[in-house]
Motif scaffolding. Structure first.
Motif, PDB file in Angstrom:
ATOM      1  N   PRO A 130       0.800  -1.231   0.000  1.00  0.00           N
ATOM      2  CA  PRO A 130       0.000   0.000   0.000  1.00  0.00           C
ATOM      3  C   PRO A 130       0.831   1.278   0.000  1.00  0.00           C
ATOM      4  O   PRO A 130       0.453   2.265  -0.638  1.00  0.00           O
ATOM      5  CB  PRO A 130      -0.818  -0.125   1.294  1.00  0.00           C
ATOM      6  N   ASP A 131       2.001   1.276   0.687  1.00  0.00           N
ATOM      7  CA  ASP A 131       2.800   2.496   0.749  1.00  0.00           C
ATOM      8  C   ASP A 131       3.551   2.759  -0.552  1.00  0.00           C
ATOM      9  O   ASP A 131       4.100   3.844  -0.747  1.00  0.00           O
ATOM     10  CB  ASP A 131       3.768   2.459   1.931  1.00  0.00           C
ATOM     11  N   ALA A 132       3.588   1.776  -1.473  1.00  0.00           N
ATOM     12  CA  ALA A 132       4.186   1.990  -2.787  1.00  0.00           C
ATOM     13  C   ALA A 132       3.138   2.347  -3.829  1.00  0.00           C
ATOM     14  O   ALA A 132       3.446   3.006  -4.835  1.00  0.00           O
ATOM     15  CB  ALA A 132       4.957   0.748  -3.225  1.00  0.00           C
ATOM     16  N   ARG A 134       0.716   4.472  -3.860  1.00  0.00           N
ATOM     17  CA  ARG A 134       0.464   5.904  -4.073  1.00  0.00           C
ATOM     18  C   ARG A 134       1.411   6.505  -5.117  1.00  0.00           C
ATOM     19  O   ARG A 134       1.078   7.490  -5.768  1.00  0.00           O
ATOM     20  CB  ARG A 134       0.614   6.676  -2.761  1.00  0.00           C
ATOM     21  N   TYR A 135       2.601   5.896  -5.252  1.00  0.00           N
ATOM     22  CA  TYR A 135       3.599   6.445  -6.169  1.00  0.00           C
ATOM     23  C   TYR A 135       3.404   5.976  -7.619  1.00  0.00           C
ATOM     24  O   TYR A 135       4.286   6.152  -8.455  1.00  0.00           O
ATOM     25  CB  TYR A 135       5.000   6.093  -5.676  1.00  0.00           C
ATOM     26  N   THR A 136       2.218   5.393  -7.908  1.00  0.00           N
ATOM     27  CA  THR A 136       1.815   5.133  -9.288  1.00  0.00           C
ATOM     28  C   THR A 136       0.893   6.236  -9.807  1.00  0.00           C
ATOM     29  O   THR A 136       0.562   6.259 -10.995  1.00  0.00           O
ATOM     30  CB  THR A 136       1.083   3.781  -9.424  1.00  0.00           C
ATOM     31  N   PHE A 137       0.462   7.149  -8.915  1.00  0.00           N
ATOM     32  CA  PHE A 137      -0.498   8.182  -9.294  1.00  0.00           C
ATOM     33  C   PHE A 137       0.190   9.394  -9.926  1.00  0.00           C
ATOM     34  O   PHE A 137       1.353   9.692  -9.635  1.00  0.00           O
ATOM     35  CB  PHE A 137      -1.283   8.669  -8.070  1.00  0.00           C
ATOM     36  N   LEU A 214       4.035   3.948 -17.026  1.00  0.00           N
ATOM     37  CA  LEU A 214       4.206   2.521 -17.327  1.00  0.00           C
ATOM     38  C   LEU A 214       3.746   1.646 -16.163  1.00  0.00           C
ATOM     39  O   LEU A 214       4.033   0.443 -16.119  1.00  0.00           O
ATOM     40  CB  LEU A 214       5.680   2.241 -17.638  1.00  0.00           C
ATOM     41  N   ASP A 215       3.059   2.261 -15.185  1.00  0.00           N
ATOM     42  CA  ASP A 215       2.542   1.569 -13.989  1.00  0.00           C
ATOM     43  C   ASP A 215       3.644   1.026 -13.097  1.00  0.00           C
ATOM     44  O   ASP A 215       3.473   0.010 -12.414  1.00  0.00           O
ATOM     45  CB  ASP A 215       1.584   0.435 -14.380  1.00  0.00           C
ATOM     46  N   ILE A 216       4.781   1.711 -13.082  1.00  0.00           N
ATOM     47  CA  ILE A 216       5.882   1.360 -12.186  1.00  0.00           C
ATOM     48  C   ILE A 216       5.983   2.446 -11.112  1.00  0.00           C
ATOM     49  O   ILE A 216       6.140   3.622 -11.444  1.00  0.00           O
ATOM     50  CB  ILE A 216       7.214   1.268 -12.956  1.00  0.00           C
ATOM     51  N   PRO A 217       5.879   2.095  -9.825  1.00  0.00           N
ATOM     52  CA  PRO A 217       5.955   3.116  -8.768  1.00  0.00           C
ATOM     53  C   PRO A 217       7.300   3.834  -8.791  1.00  0.00           C
ATOM     54  O   PRO A 217       8.365   3.208  -8.888  1.00  0.00           O
ATOM     55  CB  PRO A 217       5.804   2.298  -7.475  1.00  0.00           C
ATOM     56  N   ALA A 218       7.254   5.153  -8.719  1.00  0.00           N
ATOM     57  CA  ALA A 218       8.475   5.964  -8.701  1.00  0.00           C
ATOM     58  C   ALA A 218       8.240   7.174  -7.821  1.00  0.00           C
ATOM     59  O   ALA A 218       7.136   7.734  -7.800  1.00  0.00           O
ATOM     60  CB  ALA A 218       8.856   6.393 -10.120  1.00  0.00           C
ATOM     61  N   ARG A 219       9.275   7.575  -7.079  1.00  0.00           N
ATOM     62  CA  ARG A 219       9.122   8.724  -6.192  1.00  0.00           C
ATOM     63  C   ARG A 219      10.327   9.652  -6.272  1.00  0.00           C
ATOM     64  O   ARG A 219      11.428   9.256  -6.651  1.00  0.00           O
ATOM     65  CB  ARG A 219       8.880   8.279  -4.749  1.00  0.00           C
ATOM     66  N   TYR A 220      10.080  10.890  -5.919  1.00  0.00           N
ATOM     67  CA  TYR A 220      11.084  11.957  -5.952  1.00  0.00           C
ATOM     68  C   TYR A 220      11.910  11.905  -4.670  1.00  0.00           C
ATOM     69  O   TYR A 220      11.367  11.722  -3.576  1.00  0.00           O
ATOM     70  CB  TYR A 220      10.357  13.287  -6.060  1.00  0.00           C
ATOM     71  N   VAL A 221      13.234  12.091  -4.799  1.00  0.00           N
ATOM     72  CA  VAL A 221      14.126  12.079  -3.644  1.00  0.00           C
ATOM     73  C   VAL A 221      14.993  13.334  -3.664  1.00  0.00           C
ATOM     74  O   VAL A 221      15.518  13.728  -4.708  1.00  0.00           O
ATOM     75  CB  VAL A 221      15.034  10.832  -3.632  1.00  0.00           C
TER      76      VAL A 221
END
Length: 325
Positions: A130-132, A134-137, A214-221
């Motif tokens: 669940p915590d990953a 959100r990073y598909t949105f 591409l439906d791969i979770p990614a987040r900014y760092v």
């Protein structure tokens, strides 16, 4: 430089002194290196306003916060709390006039840069933690919904998830030109792709948006990147932005600005995009009138947080400019 209020933040062995030599620290574990990182900021305001600071390093098994300290010239209280992404923020009030802040820290990080292991697989959306998820949105700066067709045309033919992400990183590095000082808080990933140049935060937004498309979770760092094998001209005296992508069972680091992950980096925060990882968020009008950032490997056992720092180092590690305590 005068600092009145101090938030002393001990992390190991209950230390409470404000200046501590590295010779007082435990020996670095095998495979880890000791980095000193921090910043000095000054804001000028004409009326009281709330300020959020996001400068404290992230704490994780792979990044050990040994010791840090935050000082301010103001008498206003410093309140520390954790946001929805797990980042540590400090809230305070800016009063009319100039308010200075200085954060200084010692952090243990891995000696070797992160490498994506072979055979790592994409996690189906139905099985994402669940915590990953959100990073598909899509988000303000990463409009993955607008880039779905573009992403599939360029990368949809690649079946291997790791190769697909590497291809996104390579494309971003190749097609976006780096121009230091060209960034603004109004540019989104689509804007950057259209104009073809930007700064590290723009590279991160582009790669994140394409991965999410591409439906791969990614987040900014956001974090620090020391001068270890790179020149000042390559990274600038500034905070650095990069990405984390969820593949297999964990997050993996990618840096589309450099096309490779540098050793010694210090993570401060992560989020949907730059909104969640800004080092300063003001609720009102104020001007940033001083800005200094430092990050380098500790080699002098007598060096201590709270004391003078080398804020610029050449590729050979020699000090170029120093900031007094």
């Amino acid at each position: 430089m005068s600092y009145k209020n101090k938030l002393s933040l001990p992390c190991l062995a209950g230390h409470t002194n404000d200046i501590m030599a590295t010779s007082d620290l435990p020996t670095s574990p095998p495979g880890m290196m000791l980095i000193r990182a921090g910043c000095a900021l000054a804001y000028q305001a004409t009326q009281p306003l709330a300020l959020l600071l996001l400068v404290k390093p992230h704490v994780a098994p792979s990044q050990i916060l040994v010791r840090d300290m935050l000082e301010t010239s103001s008498s206003q209280a410093l309140e520390e709390f954790t946001d929805a992404h797990g980042n540590t923020l400090v809230r305070t009030t800016l009063l009319p006039g100039t308010t200075r802040f200085r954060h200084d820290a010692l952090i243990l990080v891995p000696e070797s840069p992160h490498e994506l292991p072979a055979g790592v697989e994409r996690v189906p959306i139905a099985r994402l933690p669940p915590d990953a998820l959100r990073y598909t949105f899509a988000s303000r700066y990463c409009e993955s919904d607008k880039l779905a067709q573009f992403a599939n045309q360029h990368f949809g033919h690649i079946d291997d998830a790791a190769e697909q992400v590497r291809a996104v990183c390579d494309w971003t590095h190749t097609h976006i030109a780096y121009r230091y000082g060209s960034g603004t808080p109004f540019l989104s990933a689509c804007d950057v792709i259209a104009r073809g140049y930007g700064v590290c935060r723009d590279y991160a937004h582009v790669m994140i948006a394409l991965c999410r498309a591409l439906d791969i979770p990614a987040r900014y760092v956001a974090g620090h990147m020391p001068y270890l094998g790179v020149s000042e001209a390559d990274i600038g005296i500034d905070f650095h932005a990069y990405c984390e992508v969820f593949l297999g069972d964990r997050w993996h680091v990618f840096d589309p600005r450099h096309r490779r992950v540098h050793r010694g980096r210090v993570k401060i925060a992560h989020g949907m995009d730059a909104v969640d990882a800004a080092f300063g968020t003001m609720y009102g009008a104020a001007q940033l009138v001083d800005f200094q950032v430092w990050a380098y490997e500790i080699t002098d056992p007598n060096e201590a947080i709270g004391g003078p720092v080398s804020i610029m180092r050449g590729a050979d590690g020699s000090a170029v400019r120093t900031l007094a305590a």
